[in-house]
Design a protein around this motif. Structure first.
Motif, PDB file in Angstrom:
ATOM      1  N   GLU A  55      -7.882  96.226   9.002  1.00 29.87           N
ATOM      2  CA  GLU A  55      -7.319  94.887   8.919  1.00 29.87           C
ATOM      3  C   GLU A  55      -7.485  94.188  10.264  1.00 29.87           C
ATOM      4  O   GLU A  55      -7.707  94.828  11.298  1.00 29.87           O
ATOM      5  CB  GLU A  55      -5.833  94.955   8.545  1.00 29.87           C
ATOM      6  N   LYS A  56      -7.365  92.862  10.280  1.00 30.83           N
ATOM      7  CA  LYS A  56      -7.539  92.111  11.514  1.00 30.83           C
ATOM      8  C   LYS A  56      -6.396  92.413  12.497  1.00 30.83           C
ATOM      9  O   LYS A  56      -5.255  92.627  12.087  1.00 30.83           O
ATOM     10  CB  LYS A  56      -7.588  90.615  11.225  1.00 30.83           C
ATOM     11  N   HIS A  96      -0.315 103.975   8.482  1.00 29.10           N
ATOM     12  CA  HIS A  96       0.318 102.686   8.763  1.00 29.10           C
ATOM     13  C   HIS A  96      -0.276 101.543   7.924  1.00 29.10           C
ATOM     14  O   HIS A  96       0.030 100.381   8.167  1.00 29.10           O
ATOM     15  CB  HIS A  96       0.206 102.358  10.253  1.00 29.10           C
ATOM     16  N   HIS A  97      -1.136 101.876   6.980  1.00 32.34           N
ATOM     17  CA  HIS A  97      -1.721 100.882   6.062  1.00 32.34           C
ATOM     18  C   HIS A  97      -2.497  99.796   6.821  1.00 32.34           C
ATOM     19  O   HIS A  97      -2.434  98.618   6.490  1.00 32.34           O
ATOM     20  CB  HIS A  97      -0.633 100.238   5.199  1.00 32.34           C
ATOM     21  N   PHE A  98      -3.257 100.227   7.844  1.00 32.61           N
ATOM     22  CA  PHE A  98      -4.086  99.307   8.622  1.00 32.61           C
ATOM     23  C   PHE A  98      -5.510  99.203   8.062  1.00 32.61           C
ATOM     24  O   PHE A  98      -6.326  98.467   8.603  1.00 32.61           O
ATOM     25  CB  PHE A  98      -4.173  99.756  10.076  1.00 32.61           C
ATOM     26  N   ILE A  99      -5.803  99.959   7.015  1.00 34.67           N
ATOM     27  CA  ILE A  99      -7.169 100.031   6.504  1.00 34.67           C
ATOM     28  C   ILE A  99      -7.331  99.146   5.276  1.00 34.67           C
ATOM     29  O   ILE A  99      -6.600  99.288   4.291  1.00 34.67           O
ATOM     30  CB  ILE A  99      -7.560 101.482   6.185  1.00 34.67           C
ATOM     31  N   ALA A 100      -8.307  98.230   5.343  1.00 40.10           N
ATOM     32  CA  ALA A 100      -8.588  97.346   4.205  1.00 40.10           C
ATOM     33  C   ALA A 100      -9.410  98.054   3.136  1.00 40.10           C
ATOM     34  O   ALA A 100      -9.191  97.852   1.938  1.00 40.10           O
ATOM     35  CB  ALA A 100      -9.322  96.097   4.684  1.00 40.10           C
ATOM     36  N   PRO A 109      -7.402 108.826  14.806  1.00 39.43           N
ATOM     37  CA  PRO A 109      -7.173 107.373  14.666  1.00 39.43           C
ATOM     38  C   PRO A 109      -7.295 106.891  13.226  1.00 39.43           C
ATOM     39  O   PRO A 109      -6.540 106.027  12.783  1.00 39.43           O
ATOM     40  CB  PRO A 109      -8.261 106.761  15.552  1.00 39.43           C
ATOM     41  N   PHE A 110      -8.247 107.466  12.490  1.00 36.70           N
ATOM     42  CA  PHE A 110      -8.405 107.087  11.086  1.00 36.70           C
ATOM     43  C   PHE A 110      -7.163 107.467  10.277  1.00 36.70           C
ATOM     44  O   PHE A 110      -6.634 106.668   9.498  1.00 36.70           O
ATOM     45  CB  PHE A 110      -9.642 107.767  10.499  1.00 36.70           C
TER      46      PHE A 110
END
Length: 272
Positions: free
Chosen positions: A65-66, A45-49, A38-39
């Protein structure tokens, strides 16, 4: 050791994925942590802030990200529940969440205003211009349960939209000992004086960076007179007339419930 932000080292022994004050765990398990997949997917997908790999404890942590979709295989567990159920990874989760909070608000040098980068040799950040080092900060605070003739002093905070009554608490000021902070906070917020101040236990509370020191104390003198900008109500409660109290996982809950167990042994009056 260092905090490494290098995509080549994406996963340690444990992976902590956070969204605000919630932790991602696997559905259908007893709060089992997800693996690296998952990480890595969130990275693609650039979901990590922001994220880090902690070499001291061999874990990877990330703040997502939210509103990131996580699918049916996972669910969000409130971080407080991690403390309440005393998960084996509670310490690392608390440390990871606190370090991510620290990195989020520690991006620029307070001396020259230039950007900070992660140190390679220890848990710190270094200014790219003046080389000043910045270390993770802690905000020490006390929380105290006061007893008087078997009854507990509990208060409702004026700044919280809730009916929960809890222990008195406050931040330690420069020059104070923990014990003097206990006496000052109780006097300021309720007008009473206490004696027999004794340390009980402590808890990391990474919301965002508190270290809570829990105390017990006994009433010495004075009547309750609340500091209205801090406390909307404070009373002496017996076990038979308790208000709503904090949830399990908090240090306040531990202090209150342990005092109630002592009350059972001592045969306290049931009247408020």
């Amino acid at each position: 050791m260092a905090l490494i932000s290098n995509p080549a080292q994406v996963a340690g022994k444990r992976v902590f994925l956070f969204s605000e004050n919630k932790l991602l765990v696997c559905a259908g398990t007893q709060n089992e942590l997800p693996g690296a997949e998952p990480f890595e997917r969130c990275m693609r997908h650039h979901f990590i802030a922001d994220w880090l790999y902690d070499t001291d404890y061999d874990y990877t942590a990330a703040r997502l990200e939210k509103d990131v979709p996580v699918g049916e295989s996972f669910y969000w567990l409130p971080l407080r529940s991690v403390f309440a159920t005393e998960e084996i990874y509670a310490f690392e989760a608390s440390r990871a969440h606190a370090l991510l909070n620290w990195k989020e608000r520690t991006r620029f040098c307070s001396c020259c205003g230039n950007a900070l980068k992660d140190a390679e040799d220890e848990t710190a950040r270094i200014c790219v211009q003046c080389t000043r080092r910045v270390y993770p900060s802690l905000s020490p605070a006390i929380i105290v349960l006061v007893k008087k003739e078997g009854k507990l002093l509990l208060a409702k905070h004026s700044r919280r939209n809730t009916d929960v009554y809890t222990c008195l608490a406050g931040y330690v000021e420069p020059g104070e000992t923990l014990e003097s902070c206990v006496a000052r906070e109780i006097k300021e917020e309720t007008g009473i004086e206490v004696t027999n101040i004794r340390y009980v236990t402590s808890q990391s509370w990474p919301f965002p960076d508190q270290l809570m020191a829990g105390f017990r104390a006994d009433w010495k003198s004075g009547d309750i007179c609340v500091q209205e900008n801090e406390i909307s109500d404070a009373r002496w409660f017996s076990k038979g007339a308790l208000p709503e109290i904090p949830k399990p996982g908090s240090l306040a809950y531990k202090l209150i419930t342990e005092a109630l167990e002592e009350t059972d042994e001592g045969g306290c009056s049931k009247e408020q």
